[in-house]
Enzyme design. Structure first.
Site, PDB file in Angstrom:
ATOM      1  N   CYS A   1     -10.480  -7.974   7.562  1.00  0.00           N
ATOM      2  CA  CYS A   1     -10.070  -9.055   6.647  1.00  0.00           C
ATOM      3  C   CYS A   1      -9.883 -10.385   7.373  1.00  0.00           C
ATOM      4  O   CYS A   1      -9.670 -11.410   6.740  1.00  0.00           O
ATOM      5  CB  CYS A   1      -8.775  -8.687   5.920  1.00  0.00           C
ATOM      6  SG  CYS A   1      -9.021  -7.366   4.740  1.00  0.00           S
TER       7      CYS A   1
ATOM      8  N   TYR B   1      -3.100 -11.737   3.969  1.00  0.00           N
ATOM      9  CA  TYR B   1      -3.166 -10.535   4.820  1.00  0.00           C
ATOM     10  C   TYR B   1      -4.061 -10.806   6.039  1.00  0.00           C
ATOM     11  O   TYR B   1      -3.695 -10.498   7.178  1.00  0.00           O
ATOM     12  CB  TYR B   1      -3.695  -9.375   3.980  1.00  0.00           C
ATOM     13  CG  TYR B   1      -3.944  -8.090   4.720  1.00  0.00           C
ATOM     14  CD1 TYR B   1      -2.899  -7.288   5.147  1.00  0.00           C
ATOM     15  CD2 TYR B   1      -5.256  -7.659   4.974  1.00  0.00           C
ATOM     16  CE1 TYR B   1      -3.140  -6.095   5.822  1.00  0.00           C
ATOM     17  CE2 TYR B   1      -5.507  -6.471   5.635  1.00  0.00           C
ATOM     18  CZ  TYR B   1      -4.449  -5.691   6.067  1.00  0.00           C
ATOM     19  OH  TYR B   1      -4.699  -4.516   6.730  1.00  0.00           O
TER      20      TYR B   1
HETATM   21  P1  NAD Z   1      -0.213   2.507   5.552  1.00  0.00           P
HETATM   22  O1  NAD Z   1       0.303   1.571   4.503  1.00  0.00           O
HETATM   23  O2  NAD Z   1      -0.498   3.906   5.160  1.00  0.00           O
HETATM   24  O3  NAD Z   1       0.772   2.530   6.797  1.00  0.00           O
HETATM   25  C1  NAD Z   1       1.556   1.427   7.179  1.00  0.00           C
HETATM   26  C2  NAD Z   1       2.962   1.915   7.423  1.00  0.00           C
HETATM   27  O4  NAD Z   1       3.768   0.804   7.827  1.00  0.00           O
HETATM   28  C3  NAD Z   1       3.619   2.511   6.169  1.00  0.00           C
HETATM   29  O5  NAD Z   1       4.015   3.850   6.374  1.00  0.00           O
HETATM   30  C4  NAD Z   1       4.813   1.616   5.922  1.00  0.00           C
HETATM   31  O6  NAD Z   1       5.970   2.286   5.431  1.00  0.00           O
HETATM   32  C5  NAD Z   1       5.068   1.043   7.314  1.00  0.00           C
HETATM   33  N1  NAD Z   1       5.855  -0.160   7.214  1.00  0.00           N
HETATM   34  C6  NAD Z   1       5.736  -1.177   6.295  1.00  0.00           C
HETATM   35  N2  NAD Z   1       6.729  -2.054   6.456  1.00  0.00           N
HETATM   36  C7  NAD Z   1       7.512  -1.595   7.481  1.00  0.00           C
HETATM   37  C8  NAD Z   1       8.681  -2.075   8.089  1.00  0.00           C
HETATM   38  N3  NAD Z   1       9.267  -3.200   7.675  1.00  0.00           N
HETATM   39  N4  NAD Z   1       9.220  -1.360   9.108  1.00  0.00           N
HETATM   40  C9  NAD Z   1       8.650  -0.193   9.519  1.00  0.00           C
HETATM   41  N5  NAD Z   1       7.525   0.316   8.976  1.00  0.00           N
HETATM   42  C10 NAD Z   1       6.956  -0.389   7.965  1.00  0.00           C
HETATM   43  O7  NAD Z   1      -1.515   1.799   6.167  1.00  0.00           O
HETATM   44  P2  NAD Z   1      -2.645   2.380   7.115  1.00  0.00           P
HETATM   45  O8  NAD Z   1      -3.879   2.459   6.326  1.00  0.00           O
HETATM   46  O9  NAD Z   1      -2.151   3.574   7.842  1.00  0.00           O
HETATM   47  O10 NAD Z   1      -2.814   1.157   8.127  1.00  0.00           O
HETATM   48  C11 NAD Z   1      -2.252   1.134   9.435  1.00  0.00           C
HETATM   49  C12 NAD Z   1      -2.550  -0.211  10.080  1.00  0.00           C
HETATM   50  O11 NAD Z   1      -3.970  -0.436  10.119  1.00  0.00           O
HETATM   51  C13 NAD Z   1      -1.963  -1.405   9.343  1.00  0.00           C
HETATM   52  O12 NAD Z   1      -1.541  -2.374  10.267  1.00  0.00           O
HETATM   53  C14 NAD Z   1      -3.140  -1.932   8.552  1.00  0.00           C
HETATM   54  O13 NAD Z   1      -2.997  -3.314   8.249  1.00  0.00           O
HETATM   55  C15 NAD Z   1      -4.281  -1.670   9.505  1.00  0.00           C
HETATM   56  N6  NAD Z   1      -5.568  -1.566   8.800  1.00  0.00           N
HETATM   57  C16 NAD Z   1      -5.848  -0.483   8.030  1.00  0.00           C
HETATM   58  C17 NAD Z   1      -7.078  -0.409   7.385  1.00  0.00           C
HETATM   59  C18 NAD Z   1      -7.450   0.785   6.550  1.00  0.00           C
HETATM   60  O14 NAD Z   1      -8.583   0.824   6.075  1.00  0.00           O
HETATM   61  N7  NAD Z   1      -6.575   1.748   6.316  1.00  0.00           N
HETATM   62  C19 NAD Z   1      -8.007  -1.445   7.508  1.00  0.00           C
HETATM   63  C20 NAD Z   1      -7.680  -2.539   8.286  1.00  0.00           C
HETATM   64  C21 NAD Z   1      -6.471  -2.591   8.952  1.00  0.00           C
END
Ligand code: NAD
Length: 347
Positions: free
Chosen positions: A121, A150
């Protein structure tokens, strides 16, 4: 040093990628502390220690990263297009706090290797206006024009990591994920991403006999999708490398959202009728250029989209069956739509 003497912290360990990463690192013999504001939803954690902490707070970040050799920084307030297109202020605020505090606390605590999870993104909107776009190279991120808050937040944190490396010699790495999917990810409620949303809708179509599956927009928008096991492998390899610049991690096979829905219907063994409705679609086209990934890691994702989706579909169909058993027809009606979450908007 053997892996069991290496202390690894995974933030976001209650989420989709984080919970899988904890299990993967445990299998490799590391000592692992998971940190999140919630426990994993779909499985027990395999972590040696799991702390429930709000990482927007500096004191909690200090606690989370104490004694750590390596930190995988995954925590983020995030979701699919239905979430990130409508909650800019909340996302920018929460993720900025999480990321600046986790990074600085890791530095203060003497962490030796730090890996931050950024996103495709970050790439500029002007390079993604057509369905058939050129795959995105790492250097394409500038001049910057991410579509959503984001992406802006991810880009700023990438820069922060770079400056920590340049100014403090702090050992940062940055990965840019391209749509990671797999079992045990969010599959309902409004934060789910396209692969999980379509697995759910197709499972509902199969189980109810109603073939209509809703698609946001004309469904011609394109993306690439990478299975979770490849993502974990790539994360591990990048952490072990000495590469400090942002690196794409994804598949480079581009498919349209309509094709994604068709592959999932084939896996489910049914024919669906796509109903195109208005909804957030994100950029028109996106794909990963994996040249640098191959060059830096000597590896690239290997699991086919069909194989990854088969495993994911099987898991989501089971979730839908469980829900059906509990909630009957009302639950099915709800699960056949995707929600757009506008939680904090002034009307
Ligand atoms: P997810 O939403 O399943 O996991 C993110 C976790 O962060 C959640 O469990 C949430 O509770 C936790 N979190 C949010 N706020 C918090 C806080 N204040 N304190 C502590 N924990 C907190 O997302 P994911 O798909 O597992 O993504 C993991 C990482 O990879 C993220 O940084 C996301 O931006 C990045 N990402 C994911 C994708 C994808 O396709 N899944 C793509 C690009 C980037």
């Amino acid at each position: 040093m053997s892996n069991q003497n290496i202390k690894v912290v995974v933030t976001g360990a209650g989420g989709f990628i984080g919970s899988h990463l904890v299990s993967f690192l445990k299998q490799k013999g590391y000592w692992v502390r998971g940190v999140d504001i919630k426990l994993p939803e779909f499985s027990q954690t395999d972590a040696d220690e799991f702390e429930i902490l709000d990482l927007r707070r500096w004191d909690n970040c200090l606690q989370a990263t104490r004694g750590a050799d390596e930190v995988f920084a995954l925590a983020a307030d995030m979701g699919g297009m239905g979430f990130i297109s409508g909650n800019h202020a909340q996302i920018l605020h929460n993720n900025t706090l999480i990321n600046i505090h986790t990074l600085e606390a890791s530095r203060v605590n003497g962490v030796k290797r730090y890996l931050y999870t950024s996103s495709a993104c970050v790439y500029p909107e002007y390079l993604q206006e057509k369905v058939d776009i050129a795959p995105l190279k790492e250097e394409d991120a500038y001049p910057a024009q991410p579509q959503d808050a984001y992406g802006w937040e991810k880009l700023i944190t990438e820069r922060l990591n770079r400056h920590y490396f340049e100014d403090y010699g702090f050992n940062t790495r940055t990965v840019r994920f391209h749509n990671i999917f797999g079992p045990q990810g969010t599959w309902e409620g409004g934060r789910e991403k396209a692969p999980a949303a379509f697995c759910r809708k197709v499972a509902v179509a199969k189980l109810t006999g109603d073939p209509v599956v809703e698609v946001w927009g004309d469904g011609e928008q394109t993306r690439s999708f990478c299975y979770i096991d490849d993502c974990l492998n790539g994360l591990d390899r990048l952490m072990q490398s000495d590469h400090h610049e942002p690196l794409n991690l994804g598949q480079d096979r581009m498919v349209s959202i309509n094709q994604l829905a068709d592959i999932i219907s084939d896996i489910a063994g049914i024919k669906v009728e796509k109903k195109h409705i208005p909804g957030p679609q994100g950029v028109r086209g996106r794909n990963s250029d994996n040249s640098r990934l191959r060059q830096v890691l000597g590896w690239e994702p290997e699991i086919s989209l069909e194989e990854g989706l088969s495993r994911t579909y099987a898991w989501i169909e089971q979730q839908v069956k469980n829900k059906m058993a509990m909630g009957g027809e009302t639950a099915m009606e709800d699960l056949s739509h995707s929600k757009v979450l506008f939680r904090n908007k002034i009307n």
